[in-house]
Scaffold this motif. Structure first.
Motif, PDB file in Angstrom:
ATOM      1  N   GLY A  18      -8.581   8.137  -9.044  1.00  0.00           N
ATOM      2  CA  GLY A  18      -9.095   7.812  -7.713  1.00  0.00           C
ATOM      3  C   GLY A  18      -9.642   6.405  -7.651  1.00  0.00           C
ATOM      4  O   GLY A  18      -9.393   5.668  -6.678  1.00  0.00           O
ATOM      5  N   ILE A  19     -10.363   5.987  -8.693  1.00  0.00           N
ATOM      6  CA  ILE A  19     -10.907   4.624  -8.734  1.00  0.00           C
ATOM      7  C   ILE A  19      -9.790   3.591  -8.771  1.00  0.00           C
ATOM      8  O   ILE A  19      -9.880   2.520  -8.147  1.00  0.00           O
ATOM      9  CB  ILE A  19     -11.833   4.463  -9.957  1.00  0.00           C
ATOM     10  N   SER A  20      -8.710   3.893  -9.474  1.00  0.00           N
ATOM     11  CA  SER A  20      -7.591   2.946  -9.548  1.00  0.00           C
ATOM     12  C   SER A  20      -6.965   2.722  -8.179  1.00  0.00           C
ATOM     13  O   SER A  20      -6.519   1.608  -7.870  1.00  0.00           O
ATOM     14  CB  SER A  20      -6.537   3.449 -10.542  1.00  0.00           C
ATOM     15  N   ILE A  21      -6.945   3.764  -7.350  1.00  0.00           N
ATOM     16  CA  ILE A  21      -6.423   3.600  -5.994  1.00  0.00           C
ATOM     17  C   ILE A  21      -7.334   2.683  -5.186  1.00  0.00           C
ATOM     18  O   ILE A  21      -6.869   1.805  -4.435  1.00  0.00           O
ATOM     19  CB  ILE A  21      -6.270   4.970  -5.308  1.00  0.00           C
ATOM     20  N   LEU A  22      -8.644   2.863  -5.333  1.00  0.00           N
ATOM     21  CA  LEU A  22      -9.581   1.976  -4.637  1.00  0.00           C
ATOM     22  C   LEU A  22      -9.406   0.530  -5.096  1.00  0.00           C
ATOM     23  O   LEU A  22      -9.410  -0.398  -4.284  1.00  0.00           O
ATOM     24  CB  LEU A  22     -11.017   2.437  -4.897  1.00  0.00           C
ATOM     25  N   VAL A  26     -11.065   7.581   1.360  1.00  0.00           N
ATOM     26  CA  VAL A  26     -10.837   9.007   1.617  1.00  0.00           C
ATOM     27  C   VAL A  26      -9.666   9.507   0.775  1.00  0.00           C
ATOM     28  O   VAL A  26      -9.727  10.595   0.177  1.00  0.00           O
ATOM     29  CB  VAL A  26     -10.569   9.249   3.120  1.00  0.00           C
ATOM     30  N   LEU A  27      -8.587   8.699   0.716  1.00  0.00           N
ATOM     31  CA  LEU A  27      -7.429   9.073  -0.099  1.00  0.00           C
ATOM     32  C   LEU A  27      -7.807   9.190  -1.571  1.00  0.00           C
ATOM     33  O   LEU A  27      -7.353  10.116  -2.267  1.00  0.00           O
ATOM     34  CB  LEU A  27      -6.320   8.023   0.071  1.00  0.00           C
ATOM     35  N   ALA A  28      -8.636   8.295  -2.065  1.00  0.00           N
ATOM     36  CA  ALA A  28      -9.044   8.326  -3.475  1.00  0.00           C
ATOM     37  C   ALA A  28      -9.798   9.605  -3.800  1.00  0.00           C
ATOM     38  O   ALA A  28      -9.594  10.215  -4.863  1.00  0.00           O
ATOM     39  CB  ALA A  28      -9.898   7.108  -3.796  1.00  0.00           C
ATOM     40  N   ILE A  29     -10.684  10.041  -2.909  1.00  0.00           N
ATOM     41  CA  ILE A  29     -11.430  11.284  -3.130  1.00  0.00           C
ATOM     42  C   ILE A  29     -10.477  12.476  -3.138  1.00  0.00           C
ATOM     43  O   ILE A  29     -10.578  13.378  -3.987  1.00  0.00           O
ATOM     44  CB  ILE A  29     -12.510  11.457  -2.045  1.00  0.00           C
ATOM     45  N   PHE A  30      -9.534  12.461  -2.191  1.00  0.00           N
ATOM     46  CA  PHE A  30      -8.553  13.545  -2.124  1.00  0.00           C
ATOM     47  C   PHE A  30      -7.713  13.599  -3.393  1.00  0.00           C
ATOM     48  O   PHE A  30      -7.465  14.675  -3.955  1.00  0.00           O
ATOM     49  CB  PHE A  30      -7.658  13.345  -0.896  1.00  0.00           C
ATOM     50  N   VAL A  31      -7.251  12.425  -3.854  1.00  0.00           N
ATOM     51  CA  VAL A  31      -6.425  12.358  -5.060  1.00  0.00           C
ATOM     52  C   VAL A  31      -7.200  12.856  -6.274  1.00  0.00           C
ATOM     53  O   VAL A  31      -6.674  13.611  -7.100  1.00  0.00           O
ATOM     54  CB  VAL A  31      -5.934  10.916  -5.278  1.00  0.00           C
ATOM     55  N   ALA A  32      -8.441  12.443  -6.422  1.00  0.00           N
ATOM     56  CA  ALA A  32      -9.250  12.877  -7.565  1.00  0.00           C
ATOM     57  C   ALA A  32      -9.390  14.396  -7.577  1.00  0.00           C
ATOM     58  O   ALA A  32      -9.293  15.029  -8.640  1.00  0.00           O
ATOM     59  CB  ALA A  32     -10.621  12.205  -7.517  1.00  0.00           C
ATOM     60  N   ALA A  33      -9.616  14.989  -6.403  1.00  0.00           N
ATOM     61  CA  ALA A  33      -9.741  16.448  -6.327  1.00  0.00           C
ATOM     62  C   ALA A  33      -8.417  17.130  -6.636  1.00  0.00           C
ATOM     63  O   ALA A  33      -8.364  18.147  -7.350  1.00  0.00           O
ATOM     64  CB  ALA A  33     -10.242  16.847  -4.936  1.00  0.00           C
ATOM     65  N   ILE A  47       0.822  -1.216   0.000  1.00  0.00           N
ATOM     66  CA  ILE A  47       0.000   0.000   0.000  1.00  0.00           C
ATOM     67  C   ILE A  47       0.851   1.259   0.000  1.00  0.00           C
ATOM     68  O   ILE A  47       0.436   2.312  -0.471  1.00  0.00           O
ATOM     69  CB  ILE A  47      -0.940  -0.016   1.238  1.00  0.00           C
ATOM     70  N   LYS A  48       2.118   1.109   0.495  1.00  0.00           N
ATOM     71  CA  LYS A  48       2.994   2.282   0.509  1.00  0.00           C
ATOM     72  C   LYS A  48       3.286   2.775  -0.899  1.00  0.00           C
ATOM     73  O   LYS A  48       3.572   3.960  -1.107  1.00  0.00           O
ATOM     74  CB  LYS A  48       4.313   1.941   1.212  1.00  0.00           C
ATOM     75  N   GLU A  49       3.186   1.874  -1.879  1.00  0.00           N
ATOM     76  CA  GLU A  49       3.470   2.288  -3.246  1.00  0.00           C
ATOM     77  C   GLU A  49       2.425   3.244  -3.788  1.00  0.00           C
ATOM     78  O   GLU A  49       2.658   3.941  -4.766  1.00  0.00           O
ATOM     79  CB  GLU A  49       3.574   1.055  -4.146  1.00  0.00           C
ATOM     80  N   LEU A  50       1.253   3.275  -3.165  1.00  0.00           N
ATOM     81  CA  LEU A  50       0.230   4.227  -3.604  1.00  0.00           C
ATOM     82  C   LEU A  50       0.672   5.658  -3.346  1.00  0.00           C
ATOM     83  O   LEU A  50       0.259   6.590  -4.032  1.00  0.00           O
ATOM     84  CB  LEU A  50      -1.088   3.962  -2.846  1.00  0.00           C
ATOM     85  N   LEU A  51       1.505   5.838  -2.341  1.00  0.00           N
ATOM     86  CA  LEU A  51       1.919   7.186  -1.982  1.00  0.00           C
ATOM     87  C   LEU A  51       2.983   7.725  -2.923  1.00  0.00           C
ATOM     88  O   LEU A  51       3.196   8.935  -2.983  1.00  0.00           O
ATOM     89  CB  LEU A  51       2.460   7.197  -0.542  1.00  0.00           C
ATOM     90  N   VAL A  52       3.659   6.820  -3.645  1.00  0.00           N
ATOM     91  CA  VAL A  52       4.734   7.276  -4.520  1.00  0.00           C
ATOM     92  C   VAL A  52       4.223   8.185  -5.632  1.00  0.00           C
ATOM     93  O   VAL A  52       4.720   9.285  -5.825  1.00  0.00           O
ATOM     94  CB  VAL A  52       5.506   6.065  -5.099  1.00  0.00           C
ATOM     95  N   PRO A  53       3.189   7.748  -6.419  1.00  0.00           N
ATOM     96  CA  PRO A  53       2.681   8.667  -7.449  1.00  0.00           C
ATOM     97  C   PRO A  53       2.128   9.959  -6.857  1.00  0.00           C
ATOM     98  O   PRO A  53       2.296  11.027  -7.441  1.00  0.00           O
ATOM     99  CB  PRO A  53       1.576   7.842  -8.139  1.00  0.00           C
ATOM    100  N   LEU A  54       1.467   9.867  -5.713  1.00  0.00           N
ATOM    101  CA  LEU A  54       0.913  11.069  -5.091  1.00  0.00           C
ATOM    102  C   LEU A  54       2.019  12.019  -4.678  1.00  0.00           C
ATOM    103  O   LEU A  54       1.955  13.221  -4.928  1.00  0.00           O
ATOM    104  CB  LEU A  54       0.060  10.669  -3.876  1.00  0.00           C
ATOM    105  N   LEU A  55       3.068  11.465  -4.054  1.00  0.00           N
ATOM    106  CA  LEU A  55       4.187  12.300  -3.648  1.00  0.00           C
ATOM    107  C   LEU A  55       4.868  12.909  -4.855  1.00  0.00           C
ATOM    108  O   LEU A  55       5.236  14.086  -4.855  1.00  0.00           O
ATOM    109  CB  LEU A  55       5.189  11.450  -2.851  1.00  0.00           C
ATOM    110  N   LEU A  56       5.025  12.113  -5.899  1.00  0.00           N
ATOM    111  CA  LEU A  56       5.620  12.615  -7.132  1.00  0.00           C
ATOM    112  C   LEU A  56       4.827  13.774  -7.696  1.00  0.00           C
ATOM    113  O   LEU A  56       5.381  14.818  -8.046  1.00  0.00           O
ATOM    114  CB  LEU A  56       5.699  11.483  -8.159  1.00  0.00           C
ATOM    115  N   ALA A  57       3.512  13.616  -7.791  1.00  0.00           N
ATOM    116  CA  ALA A  57       2.665  14.670  -8.349  1.00  0.00           C
ATOM    117  C   ALA A  57       2.746  15.941  -7.513  1.00  0.00           C
ATOM    118  O   ALA A  57       2.805  17.056  -8.046  1.00  0.00           O
ATOM    119  CB  ALA A  57       1.217  14.188  -8.423  1.00  0.00           C
TER     120      ALA A  57
END
Length: 527
Positions: free
Chosen positions: A466-470, A488-495, A3-13
């Motif tokens: 966001g759906i891909s994260i879910l 919650v993270l998916a909604i935040f990412v989509a926004a 699950i930590k890998e989900l944060l990599v694209p978010l941190l990158l962006a």
């Protein structure tokens, strides 16, 4: 995949967005007798000495009526089209040849001024006194490497010959100025040239994040500094610049060569909200003088800029670790363009490149442990560490030795599982830089998205991200709490992604979906 890998694209962006929006503000300079090239000063409001005097941003044209016909001359090179006018002996339009979805077209960055606009022209020459506006067109010649345009005019204190050299294979324009000055008179010439302005990057586009025009000035002989478009920059000037101009997200308009030291000062004039005029102020002329200057007027293409002036490469934002991200970004952009040459669409090229990166990194990301096993290892490490600390709390030397043996045996509580993420980071960072700044994506269409360099106007890509994260969370975890937090993270990412370029969101979404597929395949292998 964890699950930590989900944060990599978010941190990158987040880092890429921060990097695009962050500019280092100009620092205060102390006025002294040793004036250095590129040194900044706050302009005084009252005259002092020759250099430290108020800014002169206005042009007072002669009132004489036009006695000659307006002549517009078009110069066509291998990569651009230029239009020059004898009104002001100025550059009035620039168009760059681009390819969108396999179709050739032109991208305009400098627009013709209205008929009644005398000042909104590039390479105008102005004087402190009356400035001539109407020039005689002398001739147009074609040499092996460049075109030559010549103009001439007379004014009260002398004459001015202007000659342009427009190079065929790059975006260099040379300007030669020859002044004849009447005896007993003085002139102080200034060169005006406009900032780049792309259609759709200003207020006219509601679907695009507004582009930022900023100043580009040398800071010493080898480095440059970017100055934000604000009141402090507008009220400052720079002494004896050797590189001076402005940039936006994709283009640079700047002086890069001044062998005869024409530029005594450089400063800016604000025009409307998103536009800057760069002004190079010359010396006092009391006798006949000739100056030659070179300008770069073109896109931020690394190799082309480096051939004209290596300092221009610094306008490309490669981030803190440029020694890694720069060569990697150039390599990935080359690969992206090679893929594009086959598929003729940058959206599909991004998808294919993302797949290739996943396959390249697969040996480093393939794990035989599932999430429960990693969690079990982490808990076991924590339990053993607490036991060691309690056992050797009064013996620091034995405690350090026992901790070292535990780390050697198990790693930092499963921290070794993060190594694949660290190996992926340079690739994600470099590709994020490309997809945020490459001019290739400007106006590049993909399915319903008309422009991959702009946010998705229908917000479908951010929603899909966001759906891909879910999907990823639901694939690797049955924990209800973790699924709620991921929702919650998916909604935040989509926004958050709704304001990112569609090309960058497409890359992140595809990377996450491929991670879901990889998790499913690994689970099937283990079954």
């Amino acid at each position: 995949m964890k699950i930590k890998e989900l944060l990599v694209p978010l941190l990158l962006a987040l880092l890429v967005t921060w990097g695009m929006q962050y500019y280092f503000g100009p620092s205060e300079s102390v006025v002294n007798d040793q004036v250095k090239s590129g040194q900044r000063f706050v302009a005084p409001t009252k005259p002092e000495i020759q250099v430290h005097k108020p800014l002169n941003t206005e042009i007072d044209f002669l009132d004489a009526k036009a006695t000659r016909k307006t002549i517009v001359t078009t110069i066509e090179t291998n990569s651009a089209r230029y239009e020059f006018s004898n009104d002001g002996a100025s550059l009035i339009r620039v168009e760059f040849r681009r390819n969108w979805g396999g179709k050739e077209g032109y991208l305009t960055t400098l627009f013709p001024p209205a008929a009644n606009e005398k000042e909104n022209r590039t390479f105008l020459i102005a004087f402190d006194e009356k400035t001539p506006y109407y020039f005689d067109f002398i001739n147009k010649k074609e040499e092996a490497d460049y075109f030559v345009l010549s103009y001439k005019t007379s004014f009260d204190n002398g004459t001015l010959d202007k000659t342009f050299l427009i190079y065929k294979e790059n975006y260099r324009i040379d300007l030669k100025l020859s002044f004849t000055v009447k005896e007993g008179t003085t002139i102080i010439p200034r060169i005006f040239f406009n900032s780049p302005l792309l259609p759709g990057l200003g207020s006219e586009s509601a679907t695009r994040t507004k582009d930022v025009v900023s100043g580009v000035i040398n800071e010493g002989p080898k480095s440059i500094k970017i100055y934000p478009f604000n009141d402090e920059t507008i009220n400052s000037y720079w002494s004896n610049p050797t590189l001076f101009g402005s940039q936006d997200r994709y283009f640079v308009h700047t002086m890069v060569r001044d062998p005869h030291n024409f530029a005594q000062r450089g400063y800016f004039k604000a025009v409307e909200i998103e536009n800057l005029f760069s002004i190079l102020e010359g010396p006092k002329l009391t006798r006949d003088s000739t100056y030659e200057l070179s300008f770069y007027v073109g896109p931020k293409e690394d190799d082309v800029m480096a051939a004209i002036d290596p300092r221009l490469e610094q306008t490309l934002n490669y981030g803190w670790f440029s020694f890694i991200s720069k060569p990697l970004s150039k390599f990935l952009l080359d690969v992206l363009n090679i893929i594009y040459s086959y598929v003729q669409n940058y959206g599909w090229a991004i998808i294919i490149l993302t797949i290739l990166l996943k396959l390249l990194l697969l040996p480093f990301t393939y794990r035989v442990e599932d999430q429960k096993e990693m969690l079990k290892r982490s808990q076991e490490y924590t339990r053993k560490l607490e036991h060691i600390r309690a056992k050797y709390k009064d013996n620091p030397q034995a405690l350090a030795q026992a901790q070292g043996e535990l780390v050697k045996k198990q790693g930092f509580g499963g921290f070794t599982g993060c190594l694949p993420l660290l190996l992926q980071m340079p690739f994600f960072w470099a590709l994020g830089i490309i997809l945020s700044n490459a001019i290739e994506l400007y106006r590049a269409p993909f399915l319903w998205v008309p422009d991959l360099s702009a946010p998705d106007p229908y917000y479908l890509l951010p929603i899909l991200a966001g759906i891909s994260i879910l999907l990823h969370t639901f694939t690797i975890s049955q924990d209800p709490k973790q699924r709620i937090s991921s929702s919650v993270l998916a909604i935040f990412v989509a926004a958050l992604f709704s304001s990112f370029s569609a090309g960058l969101v497409l890359f992140i979404m595809m990377g996450t979906l491929l991670g879901v597929l990889q998790s499913i395949v690994i689970r099937q292998i283990k079954a």
